[in-house]
Each structure stands twice: as C-alpha cells, then as structure tokens.
Scaffold this motif. Sequence first.
Motif, PDB file in Angstrom:
ATOM      1  N   SER A 234       0.853  -1.207   0.000  1.00 18.86           N
ATOM      2  CA  SER A 234       0.000   0.000   0.000  1.00 18.86           C
ATOM      3  C   SER A 234       0.880   1.246   0.000  1.00 18.86           C
ATOM      4  CB  SER A 234      -0.900  -0.008   1.237  1.00 18.86           C
ATOM      5  OG  SER A 234      -0.105  -0.149   2.401  1.00 18.86           O
ATOM      6  N   ALA A 235       0.263   2.398  -0.267  1.00 18.51           N
ATOM      7  CA  ALA A 235       1.026   3.649  -0.436  1.00 18.51           C
ATOM      8  C   ALA A 235       1.818   3.995   0.830  1.00 18.51           C
ATOM      9  CB  ALA A 235       0.046   4.762  -0.785  1.00 18.51           C
ATOM     10  N   GLU A 236       1.277   3.600   2.006  1.00 17.12           N
ATOM     11  CA  GLU A 236       1.929   4.010   3.268  1.00 17.12           C
ATOM     12  C   GLU A 236       3.210   3.204   3.516  1.00 17.12           C
ATOM     13  OE1 GLU A 236      -1.810   4.608   2.518  1.00 17.12           O
ATOM     14  OE2 GLU A 236      -1.474   2.657   3.441  1.00 17.12           O
ATOM     15  N   GLU A 237       3.276   1.965   3.030  1.00 15.27           N
ATOM     16  CA  GLU A 237       4.421   1.110   3.384  1.00 15.27           C
ATOM     17  C   GLU A 237       5.718   1.691   2.838  1.00 15.27           C
ATOM     18  OE1 GLU A 237       1.662  -2.579   2.428  1.00 15.27           O
ATOM     19  OE2 GLU A 237       3.608  -3.269   3.166  1.00 15.27           O
ATOM     20  N   GLU A 238       6.771   1.629   3.661  1.00 16.36           N
ATOM     21  CA  GLU A 238       8.017   2.276   3.235  1.00 16.36           C
ATOM     22  C   GLU A 238       8.715   1.448   2.163  1.00 16.36           C
ATOM     23  OE1 GLU A 238       7.039   1.732   6.286  1.00 16.36           O
ATOM     24  OE2 GLU A 238       8.055  -0.140   6.776  1.00 16.36           O
ATOM     25  N   VAL A 239       8.640   0.134   2.261  1.00 15.34           N
ATOM     26  CA  VAL A 239       9.296  -0.700   1.241  1.00 15.34           C
ATOM     27  C   VAL A 239       8.239  -1.142   0.225  1.00 15.34           C
ATOM     28  CG1 VAL A 239      10.626  -2.802   0.833  1.00 15.34           C
ATOM     29  CG2 VAL A 239      10.959  -1.510   2.978  1.00 15.34           C
ATOM     30  N   GLN A 240       8.408  -0.710  -1.016  1.00  9.73           N
ATOM     31  CA  GLN A 240       7.446  -1.063  -2.073  1.00  9.73           C
ATOM     32  C   GLN A 240       7.882  -2.374  -2.732  1.00  9.73           C
ATOM     33  OE1 GLN A 240       4.677   0.612  -2.611  1.00  9.73           O
ATOM     34  NE2 GLN A 240       5.208   2.088  -1.032  1.00  9.73           N
TER      35      GLN A 240
END
Length: 263
Positions: A234-240
């Motif tokens: 999701s957009a909030e997670e730091e690791v994409q």
Amino acid sequence: SACSSKYVLSHVHPMWQGPLAVPGGDKQSPIDIVVRKSVFDPQLKPLTFQYDPRTCQQIWNNGYSFLVEYDDTSDKSTLSGGPLQDPYRLCQFHFHWGESNAWGSEHTVDRRLFPAELHLVHWNAERYSLFEEAVMEENGLAVIGVFLKVGKRHEGLQKLVDALPAVRHKESVVEFTKFDPACLLPTNTQDYWTYAGSLTTPPLTESVSWIIMKQHIEVSHDQLAVFRSLLFTSAEEEVQKSMVNNFRVQQAMKGRTVRSSFT
Ligand SMILES: CCCSc1c(F)c(F)c(S(=O)(=O)NC)c(F)c1F
Ligand SMILES: [Zn+2]
C-alpha cells in the motif's frame, strides 16, 4: 460486487510460497495438465458466454492481483454449458503473472509455462444466495483460465492496461466501466480441459469447477510490463514490492482426472 470487496484476503503475503496445501485437501489447484492423461468426454457441452459490458464496475488492487469487478446482483453476465449444470454469474476477472516472460501462469500444459494466466471467476447464484457461500461450497464457483503468450499487442486489453497506474498500490480502486471480457477469450477455438479444484489464493477452498482454454491469447511485452508495474504494497508502506510471481505452487492430482472437450 459482492464477489470480492468484502474479501480482504489474509495478510500473510506474499502467501505464494505456502500454505502449500490445505490440510486434508485432495482437490487443490493449480495443476499440470498432462495432455495424454486427459480423457475426452463427449457429454461436455460447448461453453456459452453471455457477458454484458454494462455490468463492469471497477478495478481493485487487493494486494495479490488486480480484480476487474462486475455487478453480480443479477444474471446479466453469465457462463453456462461446458461441464456446468447451472448458469454461473461473472463476479470478477484477474490475472497471475511472473517477473519474466519465462514463467507466471498457475496451470501448465505438459509442464509448459506461460508468462501469465487470466481467471474469469463465476459463482452459482442458482444454488447459493451469496458469493461468500459459493466460495465455500462444492460446485460453488466456475473459473475460466486463459493462458497469455507474449506477441502482438492485444487491442482490447489496452483500455485495461491504461487504467492500471490508477491502482498501483494495494487497496486502491478506480472506476472502470463498459469493458466486455469476451474480448479476452480465444477466438479460433473453444476447446478446453476441465477438472475439480480449488481457489489458488486464500481461503483455498475446493469449490471450483476449472475450465482451462486450450488456445492462448497474445499480449505485447509492454502490456505485460504494466502488470509488473503494480505493487503488492500500500502507499503508506516504506518498502514497495513489485506485484510479480503472484502464482501458487502446483498441487498433487490425488487421483483426479482432467477431462477434455476435444479429441
Ligand atoms: C475470496 C475470493 C475472492 S474472489 C477470488 C480471487 F480474488 C482470486 F484471486 C481467486 S484465485 O484463486 O486466485 N484464482 C482462481 C479466486 F478463485 C477468487 F474467487
Ligand atoms: Zn486466479
């Protein structure tokens, strides 16, 4: 549509490395289709697809794939015939794909891998009143599988590809209308294999009449690359994390037979 919005799949992710099989499960999916072991069944009927593009509603990134969801509150878009006793309502379609063109499909044919596989998910609204029920019951679901090969650009798919950047992150939704899923079906033959199996994502229930089309469709390398630009996260997670390799490991046949609609 009821078929997936209420289903927030478990957050063990990517679950693809396991659960390897449901404890006691003897009808798990996906499988390798061993062509010479499949049995021609002359009683299998032709498939009838009656899809109304006006039932197309939205695209949702559920953190495993992107689902193109249809209004399944009436029999406007249905699949009937083939091995099925009743008509089944289309609730959504989605894909499974790899990080490279060398693999990505869930099913294989004589161990041949395809870069991606389309699943059109339908449920038996004649026998069950809710999709959630059908997911848990024998003969509750019917899933059409279509293999994708890399080749010429698929003109009908492009409208969907152009909408994907809007659902890049998990949990994102975008309105998507007037899309006829029949444009994604093979054109030159309706030959198929069919077997009794399961969902390949949680809850992995053994409720699926699988119908795998023998003829693949072609999409371009660039179109597949847009699938790979989606994210599990999701957009909030730091690791994409790139949404790739979202296929399940293959499961044992446990005595099942694959039937073919053709000789
Ligand atoms: C809890 C169900 C949500 S709808 C859904 C889905 F989202 C999905 F991905 C698959 S699959 O197993 O991955 N492919 C057939 C299904 F079968 C489904 F029914
Ligand atoms: Zn699927």
